[in-house]
Design a protein around this motif. Structure first.
Motif, PDB file in Angstrom:
ATOM      1  N   UNK A  44     -12.657 -17.990  -4.259  1.00  0.00           N
ATOM      2  CA  UNK A  44     -12.782 -17.153  -5.816  1.00  0.00           C
ATOM      3  C   UNK A  44     -13.275 -15.762  -5.778  1.00  0.00           C
ATOM      4  N   UNK A  45     -14.035 -15.386  -4.759  1.00  0.00           N
ATOM      5  CA  UNK A  45     -14.267 -14.098  -4.462  1.00  0.00           C
ATOM      6  C   UNK A  45     -13.064 -13.187  -4.285  1.00  0.00           C
ATOM      7  N   UNK A  78      -6.946 -10.617  -4.597  1.00  0.00           N
ATOM      8  CA  UNK A  78      -6.403 -11.014  -3.282  1.00  0.00           C
ATOM      9  C   UNK A  78      -6.121 -12.275  -3.130  1.00  0.00           C
ATOM     10  N   UNK A  79      -4.921 -12.762  -2.818  1.00  0.00           N
ATOM     11  CA  UNK A  79      -4.571 -14.254  -2.841  1.00  0.00           C
ATOM     12  C   UNK A  79      -5.231 -14.856  -1.795  1.00  0.00           C
ATOM     13  N   UNK A  80      -5.888 -15.858  -2.067  1.00  0.00           N
ATOM     14  CA  UNK A  80      -6.655 -16.954  -1.046  1.00  0.00           C
ATOM     15  C   UNK A  80      -5.689 -17.427  -0.138  1.00  0.00           C
ATOM     16  N   UNK A  81      -5.970 -17.602   0.916  1.00  0.00           N
ATOM     17  CA  UNK A  81      -5.406 -18.308   1.986  1.00  0.00           C
ATOM     18  C   UNK A  81      -5.121 -19.958   1.814  1.00  0.00           C
ATOM     19  N   UNK A  82      -4.028 -20.527   2.535  1.00  0.00           N
ATOM     20  CA  UNK A  82      -4.036 -21.760   2.426  1.00  0.00           C
ATOM     21  C   UNK A  82      -4.832 -22.552   3.592  1.00  0.00           C
ATOM     22  N   UNK A  83      -5.450 -23.576   3.477  1.00  0.00           N
ATOM     23  CA  UNK A  83      -6.391 -24.064   4.465  1.00  0.00           C
ATOM     24  C   UNK A  83      -6.117 -25.546   4.637  1.00  0.00           C
ATOM     25  N   UNK A  84      -6.421 -25.688   5.805  1.00  0.00           N
ATOM     26  CA  UNK A  84      -6.348 -27.236   6.453  1.00  0.00           C
ATOM     27  C   UNK A  84      -7.749 -27.546   6.867  1.00  0.00           C
ATOM     28  N   UNK A 144     -21.816 -15.474  -9.427  1.00  0.00           N
ATOM     29  CA  UNK A 144     -22.297 -16.676 -10.001  1.00  0.00           C
ATOM     30  C   UNK A 144     -20.981 -17.542 -10.360  1.00  0.00           C
ATOM     31  N   UNK A 145     -20.872 -18.890  -9.425  1.00  0.00           N
ATOM     32  CA  UNK A 145     -19.822 -19.403  -9.564  1.00  0.00           C
ATOM     33  C   UNK A 145     -19.716 -20.685 -10.406  1.00  0.00           C
TER      34      UNK A 145
END
Length: 572
Positions: free
Chosen positions: A353-354, A360-366, A294-295
């Motif tokens: 978020x998951x 785990x670190x989220x990636x950078x995103x373009x 639940x976010x």
RNA sequence: GGGCGCGUCGCAUAGCUGGAUAUUGCACCGGCCUCCUAAGCCGGAUGUCGUGGGUUCGAAUCCUGCCGCGCCCGCCA
């Protein structure tokens, strides 16, 4: 530029104190001048006026007078202190080699292998590959990564179609559905051949429920990592993927590694992650046994704030496998960068978020906005597409007309080579030079434009420099530039060259390849002006200093072209 | 309905951690090849920065209302 700011800051600190200004809020205000004619750096003095009780113009004059600079000179112009670096200092900057900056894994393209590469998908590939190239040019150790969707619905449909439809049926279905199946110059390629099956199956699916049933069965088995099904899927999609990779290769886009989605089912990592997610505070279970996070508390809004990662039947979803994929990617590199269409924004946020829940670190995103056709959205399924292979052919034939006109003496083979390089470069540059978040409407005239502010313009400058070099020969290894002698367009060119590494890093940090494209165009303009005013070869023979500068420009044009995927050719 | 993004000369586009006359190209008008590639160079004309408010010494840039366009809001991928 950062190096310049670093060089100026200590002197500025002192000057500002001498004048009696409190605080260091001004540090951020010291920035790039908007126009070269105003110098390199500028400090607006409006905020100081109140503090010192005099006009901004007076403050600017006081600071300029107090400044003692090693790198150049400071002049007060109205309420601004303008700082201009000396050509000597700038010339020294040119030889600074970017240091090694660690590793980064850039995942891009990763298109479903269900049909030929089309111009909508091309934005991801061009953007992604431009990031790959820019990072390499700036000293990063880059892995270009393709995530292969080797399971799930898209591939399932393709596989089902190839196993259940024959050629006659396919053509009948397509004709009935109004999708063209006429042979193109590329129909020998398996991506072009097999997409017809995919399209036909989609048409049939709409009116025959047994298709869905058949596909669903395949998909379910694939999600259980059934070996036989995964093999059958692979024999369905691999030739398509190979065809797509041929197209990408033609554009100069290559990958270092391929990771299959099914891998994370097979190795059990998806199952493990699903177990770990159960201990998240966000964890919840739906009536039928499906699991979600639940976010809402994480700022996700909308109709549904639940992120499902496990179906009621216990199986995983695409996004779940994406979690395992990211966990794996972190074992490969120091940094992760994903290139995604804007339609993936929410999904990407949910996955981010998951991942945090899993430590785990989220990636950078373009993210980039969509490319649409003038008459609507592109769709492989509906056959409403412009294929990249056709676009590249068209680009080549347009370029061929122009080259043939300007270089009638060249052999047909040479002409074709040049036209191919020009066509590909122009196509790529027309995508890379637009800021990613801006939507693009595909128009043939834009896509094939060979005008100024385009790749051919830059290529032409490079070819010109090459031609001069062929005639003038090499510069002695021991030659040292005498910056004192430089002015006008020669000095402008040196200034532009000195900014390269900084522009490259800025484009990378702000995830704006178009900024570096703009710098490269500007370099070409500066080189053309230098060429106009400074003869390398004149009545007295070769002017070594000018040859040296021309060679510097040539080298930087070449590096710049490679960093944005323009093919630097020596003659055109 | 909600979230995110975009809206800059006829077209396309830069600038958006606020700062000096809003960038560049196409198209348009004019000039430059007896000289290193004229796919080039030089000059000219073209703008209510979607729109109404607000903040500020100063707004294309920040806040806010509205309008238009795109994307998303699946136990799809």
């Amino acid at each position: 530029m950062q190096a310049m700011i670093d060089a100026v800051l200590p002197s500025m600190e002192k000057a500002v104190q001498d004048v009696g200004i409190q605080g260091d809020f001004w540090r951020n205000m010291l920035s790039r001048s908007k126009e070269a004619s105003q110098g390199d750096l500028a400090l607006p003095c409006f905020p100081f006026a109140k503090q010192l009780g005099c006009s901004p113009n007076e403050v600017a004059q006081k600071i300029a007078d107090a400044l003692e600079l090693e790198i150049g000179e400071a002049i007060a112009v109205g309420p601004y202190v303008n700082i201009r670096a000396s050509i000597t200092w700038l010339a020294n900057q040119i030889h600074q080699v970017p240091e090694s900056k660690g590793s980064i894994l850039i995942e891009h393209t990763s298109a479903n292998p269900n049909g030929p590469f089309h111009v909508g998908r091309a934005r991801n590939a061009v953007l992604g590959d431009t990031f790959v190239r820019m990072h390499r040019a700036a000293g990063y150790d880059v892995t270009a990564e393709y995530y292969v969707d080797d399971m799930g619905k898209q591939v399932g449909i393709l596989c089902w179609a190839l196993e259940n439809l024959d050629e006659g049926r396919v053509h009948a279905l397509l004709e009935e559905g109004g999708i063209s199946s006429e042979t193109s110059p590329h129909s020998g390629k398996q991506d072009h051949a097999r997409v017809l099956w995919y399209q036909a199956a989609n048409l049939l699916k709409a009116k025959d429920a047994s298709v869905d049933a058949g596909v669903t069965e395949l998909v379910q088995l694939s999600e259980e990592a059934d070996e036989d099904i995964l093999d059958r899927f692979e024999s369905a999609y691999q030739p398509v993927l190979d065809g797509m990779l041929d197209t990408l290769g033609r554009m100069g886009i290559r990958f270092d590694s391929f990771t299959k989605e099914s891998r994370f089912i097979v190795d059990g990592s998806v199952e493990t992650l699903m177990g770990q997610l159960q201990s998240s505070e966000l964890h919840g279970v739906a009536e039928n046994g499906a699991h979600y996070l639940e976010l809402e508390s994480k700022g996700v809004k909308g109709k549904s704030t639940q992120f499902f990662y496990r179906r009621g039947d216990g199986s995983s979803l695409y996004a779940t496998r994406d979690l395992a994929y990211h966990e794996y990617k972190w074992t490969q590199s120091d940094r992760l960068l994903n290139i995604l269409g804007e339609d993936h924004k929410l999904q990407s946020k949910q996955v981010g978020i998951a991942l945090e829940e899993l430590n785990i670190q989220p990636p950078e995103v373009v993210f980039y906005a969509f490319t649409k056709l003038a008459d609507g959205k592109m769709s492989t399924r509906r056959g409403n597409v412009v294929y990249m292979d056709d676009l590249l052919d068209e680009a080549r034939s347009r370029a061929l007309e122009t080259v043939r006109e300007s270089k009638p003496d060249l052999s047909e083979e040479k002409l074709l080579q040049i036209a191919e390089a020009v066509g590909i470069s122009a196509t790529r540059f027309n995508i890379a030079r637009i800021s990613p978040e801006k939507g693009i409407t595909f128009r043939w005239s834009d896509a094939l434009s060979l005008e100024a502010d385009s790749a051919p313009f830059i290529m032409y400058s490079y070819a010109r420099a090459c031609s001069i070099q062929r005639k003038a020969g090499e510069v002695d290894a021991g030659f040292v530039l005498n910056p004192e002698l430089l002015d006008g367009t020669a000095a402008d060119l040196i200034r532009r060259l000195a900014y390269m590494n900084d522009e490259l890093q800025t484009a990378i940090d702000s995830r704006s390849p178009h900024m570096f494209c703009a710098w490269l165009s500007a370099l070409a303009v500066d080189y053309n002006r230098f060429y106009r005013d400074n003869y390398v070869i004149d009545d007295n023979g070769v002017n070594t200093q000018n040859l040296y500068i021309s060679e510097l420009a040539r080298e930087h044009l070449r590096r710049g072209c490679e960093a944005v995927g323009i093919i630097p050719i020596e003659e055109m």
